[in-house]
Design a protein around this motif. Structure first.
Motif, PDB file in Angstrom:
ATOM      1  N   UNK A  20      -4.906  19.514  -8.092  1.00 40.17           N
ATOM      2  CA  UNK A  20      -5.956  19.802  -7.119  1.00 40.17           C
ATOM      3  C   UNK A  20      -7.027  20.632  -7.820  1.00 40.17           C
ATOM      4  N   UNK A  21      -8.258  20.097  -7.834  1.00 39.50           N
ATOM      5  CA  UNK A  21      -9.368  20.757  -8.542  1.00 39.50           C
ATOM      6  C   UNK A  21      -9.010  21.066  -9.989  1.00 39.50           C
ATOM      7  N   UNK A  22      -8.289  20.154 -10.603  1.00 35.20           N
ATOM      8  CA  UNK A  22      -7.947  20.285 -12.007  1.00 35.20           C
ATOM      9  C   UNK A  22      -6.753  21.164 -12.307  1.00 35.20           C
ATOM     10  N   UNK A  23      -6.189  21.812 -11.283  1.00 39.52           N
ATOM     11  CA  UNK A  23      -5.029  22.680 -11.480  1.00 39.52           C
ATOM     12  C   UNK A  23      -3.763  21.965 -11.030  1.00 39.52           C
ATOM     13  N   UNK A  24      -2.638  22.158 -11.731  1.00 40.33           N
ATOM     14  CA  UNK A  24      -1.384  21.512 -11.321  1.00 40.33           C
ATOM     15  C   UNK A  24      -1.043  21.827  -9.866  1.00 40.33           C
ATOM     16  N   UNK A  25      -0.534  20.830  -9.169  1.00 40.92           N
ATOM     17  CA  UNK A  25      -0.230  20.972  -7.738  1.00 40.92           C
ATOM     18  C   UNK A  25       1.243  20.683  -7.454  1.00 40.92           C
ATOM     19  N   UNK A  26       1.722  19.504  -7.836  1.00 40.33           N
ATOM     20  CA  UNK A  26       3.123  19.122  -7.653  1.00 40.33           C
ATOM     21  C   UNK A  26       3.586  18.357  -8.892  1.00 40.33           C
ATOM     22  N   UNK A  27       4.732  18.760  -9.412  1.00 40.33           N
ATOM     23  CA  UNK A  27       5.382  18.057 -10.513  1.00 40.33           C
ATOM     24  C   UNK A  27       6.496  17.206  -9.916  1.00 40.33           C
ATOM     25  N   UNK A  28       6.416  15.917 -10.112  1.00 45.13           N
ATOM     26  CA  UNK A  28       7.299  14.963  -9.424  1.00 45.13           C
ATOM     27  C   UNK A  28       8.262  14.299 -10.391  1.00 45.13           C
ATOM     28  N   UNK A  29       9.535  14.284 -10.021  1.00 45.73           N
ATOM     29  CA  UNK A  29      10.574  13.568 -10.768  1.00 45.73           C
ATOM     30  C   UNK A  29      11.283  12.676  -9.750  1.00 45.73           C
ATOM     31  N   UNK A  30      11.109  11.361  -9.887  1.00 43.25           N
ATOM     32  CA  UNK A  30      11.528  10.429  -8.834  1.00 43.25           C
ATOM     33  C   UNK A  30      12.378   9.300  -9.409  1.00 43.25           C
ATOM     34  N   UNK A  31      13.399   8.902  -8.630  1.00 41.60           N
ATOM     35  CA  UNK A  31      14.232   7.742  -8.957  1.00 41.60           C
ATOM     36  C   UNK A  31      14.030   6.700  -7.858  1.00 41.60           C
ATOM     37  N   UNK A  32      13.791   5.445  -8.251  1.00 41.43           N
ATOM     38  CA  UNK A  32      13.528   4.372  -7.290  1.00 41.43           C
ATOM     39  C   UNK A  32      14.506   3.232  -7.536  1.00 41.43           C
ATOM     40  N   UNK A  33      15.150   2.766  -6.473  1.00 39.56           N
ATOM     41  CA  UNK A  33      16.106   1.667  -6.587  1.00 39.56           C
ATOM     42  C   UNK A  33      15.363   0.351  -6.820  1.00 39.56           C
ATOM     43  N   UNK A  34      15.654  -0.298  -7.924  1.00 38.31           N
ATOM     44  CA  UNK A  34      15.042  -1.589  -8.221  1.00 38.31           C
ATOM     45  C   UNK A  34      15.681  -2.722  -7.421  1.00 38.31           C
ATOM     46  N   UNK A  35      16.876  -2.473  -6.887  1.00 39.79           N
ATOM     47  CA  UNK A  35      17.506  -3.483  -6.028  1.00 39.79           C
ATOM     48  C   UNK A  35      16.825  -3.515  -4.666  1.00 39.79           C
ATOM     49  N   UNK A  36      16.501  -2.334  -4.125  1.00 39.01           N
ATOM     50  CA  UNK A  36      15.876  -2.241  -2.808  1.00 39.01           C
ATOM     51  C   UNK A  36      14.368  -2.455  -2.884  1.00 39.01           C
ATOM     52  N   UNK A  37      13.757  -1.981  -3.964  1.00 39.70           N
ATOM     53  CA  UNK A  37      12.298  -2.058  -4.116  1.00 39.70           C
ATOM     54  C   UNK A  37      11.954  -2.744  -5.450  1.00 39.70           C
ATOM     55  N   UNK A  38      12.279  -4.021  -5.604  1.00 36.25           N
ATOM     56  CA  UNK A  38      12.031  -4.689  -6.885  1.00 36.25           C
ATOM     57  C   UNK A  38      10.555  -4.770  -7.265  1.00 36.25           C
ATOM     58  N   UNK A  39       9.667  -4.771  -6.248  1.00 30.31           N
ATOM     59  CA  UNK A  39       8.229  -4.904  -6.527  1.00 30.31           C
ATOM     60  C   UNK A  39       7.672  -3.731  -7.329  1.00 30.31           C
ATOM     61  N   UNK A  40       8.337  -2.583  -7.261  1.00 33.93           N
ATOM     62  CA  UNK A  40       7.814  -1.391  -7.938  1.00 33.93           C
ATOM     63  C   UNK A  40       7.714  -1.611  -9.443  1.00 33.93           C
ATOM     64  N   UNK A  41       8.504  -2.542  -9.974  1.00 36.86           N
ATOM     65  CA  UNK A  41       8.474  -2.823 -11.413  1.00 36.86           C
ATOM     66  C   UNK A  41       7.118  -3.379 -11.848  1.00 36.86           C
ATOM     67  N   UNK A  42       6.387  -4.000 -10.904  1.00 36.66           N
ATOM     68  CA  UNK A  42       5.098  -4.609 -11.232  1.00 36.66           C
ATOM     69  C   UNK A  42       3.917  -3.743 -10.815  1.00 36.66           C
ATOM     70  N   UNK A  43       4.171  -2.601 -10.187  1.00 34.46           N
ATOM     71  CA  UNK A  43       3.078  -1.742  -9.712  1.00 34.46           C
ATOM     72  C   UNK A  43       2.516  -0.919 -10.867  1.00 34.46           C
ATOM     73  N   UNK A  44       1.197  -0.823 -10.947  1.00 32.03           N
ATOM     74  CA  UNK A  44       0.539  -0.005 -11.960  1.00 32.03           C
ATOM     75  C   UNK A  44       0.580   1.454 -11.497  1.00 32.03           C
ATOM     76  N   UNK A  45       1.580   2.180 -11.956  1.00 30.37           N
ATOM     77  CA  UNK A  45       1.772   3.555 -11.505  1.00 30.37           C
ATOM     78  C   UNK A  45       0.857   4.545 -12.215  1.00 30.37           C
TER      79      UNK A  45
END
Length: 233
Positions: free
Chosen positions: A134-159
């Protein structure tokens, strides 16, 4: 409908929900009329009507008199705490939002993630690490795990172009959410990424979501010092 297998409204709800989850009906799409769905599913129109009402109450679809039923573009989560889109959260504070993808990699789930999802054994999921600012300063550091079986489309998303947070909120409604809060003292890595002092007290938000029994995502978000979490009840 003679000879058709009797279906409960919950079964019909889940069948319609599955069509939304697999993108047969995408956000903004108009669903067929209740009577047409009833004919295809081989059930009563009243059963479809109740199933649709439940999906509307969950914020998954929007029902309008004489306007039909559409899949919501942005799911309204019916919970004490809505899952926010971090970009909008920052912008609503009047700040300029920034986002950086640190890394994405398919990895074996560690024991703590297996336990959070209640899985019988480790499996391979997409791990996404990112920093919101936010305004160039760190706001949230995210560490996320996503199931490729439930959400296979995420593999093709430009993250790099859109955060996993925003994409999942817009595209993957959930049926169950486990939310945990706790504090940690900033490690050397946390302090470096969040530009704060070593040992600084930081709020951690852990959120795990499922659709039925299928895992969607587990998030561990470390927030900047002074972060405020607001909920409307």
């Amino acid at each position: 409908m003679t000879g058709a297998t009797r279906q409960s409204w919950t079964e019909v709800r889940d069948r319609i929900h599955a069509l939304i989850l697999n993108s047969t009906y995408a956000p903004g799409d108009k669903l067929p009329r209740d009577e047409d769905i009833a004919r295809v599913f081989g059930c009563a129109r009243s059963t479809v009507h109740r199933a649709m009402r439940a999906l509307a109450d969950s914020g998954i679809v929007e029902r309008r008199r004489k306007g039909g039923t559409t899949v919501r573009r942005e799911r309204v989560t019916r919970a004490t705490l809505d899952i926010p889109i971090t970009r909008r959260e920052v912008e609503q504070k009047g700040a300029v939002y920034g986002y950086r993808l640190i890394r994405r990699k398919v990895q074996q789930t560690p024991p703590e993630v297996v336990a959070r999802f209640g899985l019988p054994a480790p499996c391979r999921m997409l791990r996404v690490e990112a920093l919101h600012s936010a305004d160039g300063a760190p706001y949230i550091l995210e560490d996320r795990w996503i199931s490729l079986d439930t959400v296979p489309e995420i593999a093709e998303v430009d993250l790099e172009a859109i955060s996993a947070n925003e994409w999942l909120v817009l595209n993957r409604p959930y049926s169950r959410c486990d939310l945990r809060f706790h504090a940690v003292n900033a490690s050397a890595a946390d302090a470096r990424m969040l530009e704060t002092g070593l040992g600084e007290a930081l709020l951690v938000i852990e959120r795990t979501t499922w659709i039925g029994a299928a895992p969607i995502t587990h998030l561990r978000a470390i927030t900047r010092p002074g972060y405020h979490l607001c909920a409307q009840i």
